[in-house]
Design a protein around this motif. Structure first.
Motif, mmCIF file in Angstrom:
data_model
loop_
_atom_site.group_PDB
_atom_site.id
_atom_site.type_symbol
_atom_site.label_atom_id
_atom_site.label_comp_id
_atom_site.label_asym_id
_atom_site.label_seq_id
_atom_site.Cartn_x
_atom_site.Cartn_y
_atom_site.Cartn_z
ATOM 1 N N PHE A 86 -8.683 -25.326 31.361
ATOM 2 C CA PHE A 86 -7.125 -26.203 31.637
ATOM 3 C C PHE A 86 -6.713 -25.890 32.940
ATOM 4 O O PHE A 86 -6.176 -26.740 33.913
ATOM 5 N N GLY A 87 -6.721 -24.985 33.552
ATOM 6 C CA GLY A 87 -6.330 -24.450 34.802
ATOM 7 C C GLY A 87 -5.576 -22.579 34.939
ATOM 8 O O GLY A 87 -5.435 -22.401 33.443
ATOM 9 N N GLY A 88 -5.884 -22.747 35.604
ATOM 10 C CA GLY A 88 -6.170 -20.441 36.143
ATOM 11 C C GLY A 88 -6.203 -19.958 34.392
ATOM 12 O O GLY A 88 -7.800 -20.162 34.832
ATOM 13 N N GLU A 89 -5.424 -19.639 33.831
ATOM 14 C CA GLU A 89 -6.036 -18.124 32.843
ATOM 15 C C GLU A 89 -5.816 -19.020 31.348
ATOM 16 O O GLU A 89 -5.761 -18.569 30.614
ATOM 17 N N GLU A 90 -5.916 -20.409 31.618
ATOM 18 C CA GLU A 90 -5.622 -21.108 30.199
ATOM 19 C C GLU A 90 -6.452 -22.065 30.191
ATOM 20 O O GLU A 90 -7.141 -22.435 30.678
ATOM 21 N N PHE A 91 -7.159 -22.490 29.048
ATOM 22 C CA PHE A 91 -8.211 -22.545 28.523
ATOM 23 C C PHE A 91 -7.039 -23.876 26.890
ATOM 24 O O PHE A 91 -6.715 -23.650 26.490
ATOM 25 N N LEU A 92 -7.998 -24.966 27.088
ATOM 26 C CA LEU A 92 -7.695 -25.665 26.055
ATOM 27 C C LEU A 92 -8.993 -26.034 25.064
ATOM 28 O O LEU A 92 -9.891 -26.594 25.577
ATOM 29 N N VAL A 93 -8.662 -25.776 23.454
ATOM 30 C CA VAL A 93 -9.507 -25.842 22.343
ATOM 31 C C VAL A 93 -9.612 -27.334 21.590
ATOM 32 O O VAL A 93 -8.272 -28.218 21.469
ATOM 33 N N LEU A 94 -10.522 -27.422 21.182
ATOM 34 C CA LEU A 94 -10.332 -29.167 21.026
ATOM 35 C C LEU A 94 -10.907 -28.757 19.622
ATOM 36 O O LEU A 94 -12.415 -28.359 20.028
ATOM 37 N N THR B 263 0.970 -34.578 22.338
ATOM 38 C CA THR B 263 0.458 -33.173 21.813
ATOM 39 C C THR B 263 0.272 -31.990 22.613
ATOM 40 O O THR B 263 0.348 -31.026 21.865
ATOM 41 N N ILE B 264 -0.584 -31.967 23.680
ATOM 42 C CA ILE B 264 -0.442 -31.060 24.830
ATOM 43 C C ILE B 264 0.583 -29.932 24.855
ATOM 44 O O ILE B 264 1.268 -29.107 24.398
ATOM 45 N N LYS B 265 1.512 -30.576 25.112
ATOM 46 C CA LYS B 265 2.758 -30.256 25.357
ATOM 47 C C LYS B 265 3.699 -29.270 23.470
ATOM 48 O O LYS B 265 4.546 -28.167 24.169
ATOM 49 N N ALA C 195 -12.386 -33.236 32.264
ATOM 50 C CA ALA C 195 -13.676 -33.016 31.140
ATOM 51 C C ALA C 195 -12.723 -33.253 30.242
ATOM 52 O O ALA C 195 -13.036 -33.856 29.008
ATOM 53 N N LEU C 196 -12.100 -32.508 30.045
ATOM 54 C CA LEU C 196 -10.849 -31.998 28.853
ATOM 55 C C LEU C 196 -10.314 -33.321 28.400
ATOM 56 O O LEU C 196 -10.698 -33.394 27.284
ATOM 57 N N MET C 197 -9.833 -33.901 29.181
ATOM 58 C CA MET C 197 -8.552 -34.951 28.992
ATOM 59 C C MET C 197 -9.674 -35.849 28.171
ATOM 60 O O MET C 197 -9.500 -36.231 27.606
ATOM 61 N N GLN C 198 -11.092 -36.120 29.344
ATOM 62 C CA GLN C 198 -11.851 -37.423 28.425
ATOM 63 C C GLN C 198 -12.105 -37.306 27.202
ATOM 64 O O GLN C 198 -11.768 -37.797 26.069
ATOM 65 N N THR C 199 -12.571 -35.875 26.663
ATOM 66 C CA THR C 199 -13.255 -35.659 25.280
ATOM 67 C C THR C 199 -12.613 -35.620 24.845
ATOM 68 O O THR C 199 -12.602 -35.789 23.476
#
Ligand code: GTP
Length: 372
Positions: free
Chosen positions: A279-287, A339-341, A211-215
């Motif tokens: 984003f996975g495990g203990e990682e989060f992505l903020v937009l 961008t994520i990289k 869902a994150l990637m789509q958003t």
């Protein structure tokens, strides 16, 4: 769902209603053909046939305009299905009055049943039944009118049987329609649940990576379109510090509780229009839409502070929970992976620099000969 999404799906529904109106037009064309066939067979005078055709055209134009202008939204059933069926009855009953042969008259009941079956796909059980009773009542009214005007054209014994048979059909169609409505709403609810399951992370209840990637992708499209006005879009990659240690020292369940409670806290710290997901495990992505790098860095600082202040009863009071964040600004036209990289590299720097901090990927700072 944004207002734009809402508008889009509303237009989609209206378009669908217009397309369904084509079925109504088709059924009117079919009935008009039958009416003119009856005229050619000498079972109907020409005047009622012409009046029938004209009123059919008028009704369809009226319904088209009602949907096109959005006036249909004022009705309980905005698809106007029931109303279309009932309105189509008037010219039919009118023309039936002039048909000289009783058997030919019942053809219209057959067509009316067809329309009722059509209603099964959009009407509720009661509405289907009401439509059916209206058809039957109209037929009865027609017979009474004939009784007064042309009694030689009806045989009441046959008509009673016809009406009884028709009442059974109404019952059957409305019963099956009810079943269909139930099935449809069950399917809708299940679809909604499946959609939810496919886009939410079950532990934190935050959007998952998919869902994150789509958003994110959608947000970049918007940012690309608004590029001329310099509307920025930033992201932050957030990782809980020493999370393995939490698991190892206090157990996996406590680790889960930390993930859950911190997720909720982070969500609350952000603006309504921001988006956070696991984003996975203990990682989060903020937009962060409409946010330039500096403001994104400040948001990162707020998230760090919120984490330090977070009260998580499962952890000892002395435990200081922290996160590291890498932020970067999306560059119009680039792939989201790039961008994520860049954010990941900034996050790596934050970890290497001692954790519990925000590092912004500076566009101009080269790293290993590359622009980050
Ligand atoms: N309890 C729990 N642990 C998870 C979950 N997903 C990932 N982990 C754990 O998170 C830990 C991540 O450890 P590392 O990648 O070494 O990172 P870290 O210990 O946070 O160290 P730094 O990131 O360098 O600060 C691993 O032990 C994973 O097993 C989860 O859903 N629940």
């Amino acid at each position: 769902m944004t207002r734009k999404d809402n508008n889009h799906s509303h237009q989609h529904v209206q378009l669908f209603r217009l397309r369904r109106l084509q079925w109504g037009v088709g059924s009117h064309l079919c009935t008009t053909t039958i009416v003119f066939a009856l005229y050619l067979l000498g079972l109907l005078p020409v005047a009622p046939a012409i009046i029938f055709a004209c009123s059919s055209v008028l009704l369809n134009v009226l319904f088209y305009l009602m949907i096109r202008s959005g006036f249909n939204e004022h009705f309980n059933d905005p698809s106007l299905t029931g109303l279309q069926i009932v309105c189509a009855l008037l010219p039919a009953v009118f023309v039936m009055y002039f048909i000289t042969n009783a058997q030919a008259r019942t053809v219209f009941l057959l067509i009316a049943t067809g329309t009722m079956v059509f209603g099964m796909f959009s009407l509720r059980r009661r509405a289907i039944r009401n439509v059916g009773w209206t058809i039957l009542a109209s037929y009865l009214a027609l017979l009474l009118a004939l009784q007064v005007g042309a009694p030689e054209r009806i045989d009441w014994r046959v008509e009673v049987v016809v009406m009884f048979a028709y009442a059974s059909v109404i019952y059957l169609v409305s019963y099956l329609g009810g079943k269909l409505v139930n099935m449809r709403s069950r399917l809708k609810a299940q679809n909604k649940q499946l959609e939810r399951m496919a886009s939410l992370d079950p532990l934190t209840d935050l959007p998952n990576r998919r869902a994150l990637m789509q958003t994110f992708q959608r947000a970049t499209h918007q940012a690309d379109r608004r590029d001329k006005d310099h509307e920025s879009l930033s992201i932050g990659l957030l990782d809980i510090d020493n999370f393995k240690q939490i698991n190892d020292s206090f157990g996996h369940d406590i680790g889960d509780a930390v993930l859950k409670k911190l997720s909720a806290k982070l969500r609350r710290t952000l603006r309504q229009e921001d988006f956070i997901g696991r984003f996975g495990g203990e990682e989060f992505l903020v937009l962060l839409p409409e946010t330039a790098l500096e403001a994104a860095e400040a948001t990162g600082q707020r998230l760090c502070e919120a984490t330090r202040q977070a009260v998580i009863e499962e952890l000892p009071v002395s435990y200081s929970l922290s996160v590291s964040i890498g932020v970067t600004e999306y560059r119009p036209g680039e792939k989201i992976e790039a961008t994520i990289k860049r954010a990941d590299r900034a996050l790596y720097e934050a970890k290497a620099g001692g954790r519990n901090r925000v590092i912004a990927a500076n566009h101009l700072l080269p790293e290993s000969g590359q622009v980050v």
